[in-house]
Design an enzyme around this catalytic site. Structure first.
Site, PDB file in Angstrom:
ATOM      1  N   GLY A  94       2.366   2.028  10.756  1.00 54.55           N
ATOM      2  CA  GLY A  94       3.278   3.163  10.622  1.00 54.55           C
ATOM      3  C   GLY A  94       3.960   3.570  11.921  1.00 54.55           C
TER       4      GLY A  94
ATOM      5  N   ASN B 146       0.861  -1.190   0.000  1.00 56.36           N
ATOM      6  CA  ASN B 146       0.000   0.000   0.000  1.00 56.36           C
ATOM      7  C   ASN B 146       0.898   1.241   0.000  1.00 56.36           C
ATOM      8  OD1 ASN B 146      -1.802   2.052   0.497  1.00 56.36           O
ATOM      9  ND2 ASN B 146      -2.253   1.449   2.613  1.00 56.36           N
TER      10      ASN B 146
ATOM     11  N   SER C 292       3.519  -2.357  10.337  1.00 56.86           N
ATOM     12  CA  SER C 292       4.973  -2.312  10.511  1.00 56.86           C
ATOM     13  C   SER C 292       5.670  -3.624  10.188  1.00 56.86           C
ATOM     14  CB  SER C 292       5.322  -1.843  11.935  1.00 56.86           C
ATOM     15  OG  SER C 292       4.822  -0.538  12.148  1.00 56.86           O
TER      16      SER C 292
ATOM     17  N   GLU D  91      -5.234  -5.404  10.525  1.00 48.36           N
ATOM     18  CA  GLU D  91      -4.215  -4.387  10.737  1.00 48.36           C
ATOM     19  C   GLU D  91      -4.503  -3.645  12.042  1.00 48.36           C
ATOM     20  OE1 GLU D  91      -2.265  -2.998   6.920  1.00 48.36           O
ATOM     21  OE2 GLU D  91      -4.175  -1.969   6.958  1.00 48.36           O
TER      22      GLU D  91
ATOM     23  N   GLU E  10      -6.853   4.264   7.884  1.00 47.60           N
ATOM     24  CA  GLU E  10      -6.728   5.709   7.629  1.00 47.60           C
ATOM     25  C   GLU E  10      -7.999   6.256   6.995  1.00 47.60           C
ATOM     26  OE1 GLU E  10      -2.949   5.490   5.575  1.00 47.60           O
ATOM     27  OE2 GLU E  10      -2.037   4.879   7.467  1.00 47.60           O
TER      28      GLU E  10
ATOM     29  N   LYS F 173       0.060   4.259  -0.234  1.00 42.75           N
ATOM     30  CA  LYS F 173      -0.606   5.445   0.357  1.00 42.75           C
ATOM     31  C   LYS F 173      -0.408   6.656  -0.556  1.00 42.75           C
ATOM     32  CE  LYS F 173       0.223   3.420   4.832  1.00 42.75           C
ATOM     33  NZ  LYS F 173       0.073   3.541   6.252  1.00 42.75           N
TER      34      LYS F 173
ATOM     35  N   HIS G 208      -9.456   0.722   4.906  1.00 43.08           N
ATOM     36  CA  HIS G 208      -8.159   0.924   5.569  1.00 43.08           C
ATOM     37  C   HIS G 208      -8.366   1.828   6.785  1.00 43.08           C
ATOM     38  CE1 HIS G 208      -4.082   2.303   6.329  1.00 43.08           C
ATOM     39  NE2 HIS G 208      -3.683   1.204   5.713  1.00 43.08           N
TER      40      HIS G 208
HETATM   41  C1  PEP Z   1      -0.703  -0.028   5.993  1.00 41.89           C
HETATM   42  O1  PEP Z   1      -0.764   1.137   5.678  1.00 41.89           O
HETATM   43  O2  PEP Z   1      -1.597  -0.798   5.633  1.00 41.89           O
HETATM   44  C2  PEP Z   1       0.431  -0.480   6.800  1.00 41.89           C
HETATM   45  C3  PEP Z   1       0.403  -1.689   7.286  1.00 41.89           C
HETATM   46  O3  PEP Z   1       1.456   0.430   7.010  1.00 41.89           O
HETATM   47  P1  PEP Z   1       2.890   0.109   7.676  1.00 41.89           P
HETATM   48  O4  PEP Z   1       3.411  -1.151   7.064  1.00 41.89           O
HETATM   49  O5  PEP Z   1       3.725   1.304   7.316  1.00 41.89           O
HETATM   50  O6  PEP Z   1       2.680  -0.020   9.142  1.00 41.89           O
END
Ligand code: PEP
Length: 253
Positions: free
Chosen positions: A174, A9, A213, A168, A97, A11, A95
């Site tokens: 992040g 992703n 992460s 997630e 976000e 973003k 997601h």
């Molecule tokens: C994501 O945005 O779905 C995500 C898992 O981000 P990150 O790997 O940066 O934590």
């Protein structure tokens, strides 16, 4: 047997130049890989370029969001049919976000899932609890509420055979914090159990990705868990070396 998936992703990151470089590196490495599916999720404006660069390759692509309408006066929005037109196989739905920053409700998220399926896209349906919710031992409650609109509808449940779920935890996205493999397995097993209560066959075939992460040094232990079928990767999907390191942790290539 579920084929693992590693999905990147991006973003709101990337330029025409950086995409060219990143995809050239991925395509060079991912040539005969058949034991893992790799997909990237660029911002809308880069989809045309991604389609051109990845057509005929082993890397799939999708969008990070979609609108529930087909066409018309919805300034700034993109429909499922437009995504199909750009060769998307997948689309991220819900997601964290989108849920937190753009106030997308569980109901809207399920509607997006339904619209994606109806258009022939495979949604990657994202769910996850916040740190506060985990601390209050509300993880299962939150996740089951996020999944309710899918599990409670026979039609949506049946369409899970064309979808993917991504667990997630919001506190891991992040932040550099990662769920331990055991924590991830515990939740993934529970999600599969909820689906199996309704349809064992669909549950057995359903890919459940972990996101939060994931890096090349923690991916192997997470993906080794029996109910973790790969990962949804944010930050580490922007650099070819890092992303390929994660792909390699669930592939023999
Ligand atoms: C994501 O945005 O779905 C995500 C898992 O981000 P990150 O790997 O940066 O934590």
């Amino acid at each position: 047997m579920r084929k693992p998936m590693v999905a990147g992703n991006w973003k709101m990151n990337g330029t025409k130049q950086s995409v060219g470089e990143l995809l050239a590196a991925l395509k060079e490495q991912i040539t005969h890989v058949s034991d893992v599916e790799v997909a990237v999720f660029p911002p809308y404006v880069l989809l045309g370029q991604v389609e051109q660069l990845l057509a005929g390759s082993l890397v799939s692509w999708g969008a990070q969001n979609l609108d529930i309408h087909t066409e018309g006066a919805y300034t700034g929005e993109i429909s499922a049919h437009m995504l199909k037109d750009f060769g998307c196989t997948y689309v991220l739905v819900g997601h964290s976000e989108r849920r937190a920053l753009y106030h997308e409700s569980n109901e809207l998220t399920v509607e997006k899932y339904r619209v994606a399926i109806a258009a022939g896209l495979s949604p990657i349906f994202c769910i996850g609890e916040t740190f506060e919710e985990r601390k209050k031992e509300k993880t299962y409650e939150v996740l089951s509420a996020q999944l309710l609109g899918i599990l409670s509808s026979q039609e949506n449940l049946a369409s899970l055979k064309n979808a993917v779920i991504a667990y997630e935890p919001v506190w891991a996205i992040g932040t550099g914090l990662t769920a331990s493999p055991e924590m991830a397995q515990d939740v993934h097993q529970k999600i599969r159990f909820w689906v199996a209560e309704r349809d064992k066959h669909i549950a057995d075939g359903l890919r459940i990705l972990y996101g939060g992460s994931v890096k090349s040094d923690n991916a192997k232990s997470l993906f080794a868990m029996p109910d973790v079928d790969g990962g949804l990767i944010g930050g580490a999907s922007l650099k070819a070396h890092d992303f390929l390191g994660i792909v390699k942790s669930c592939s023999s290539f």
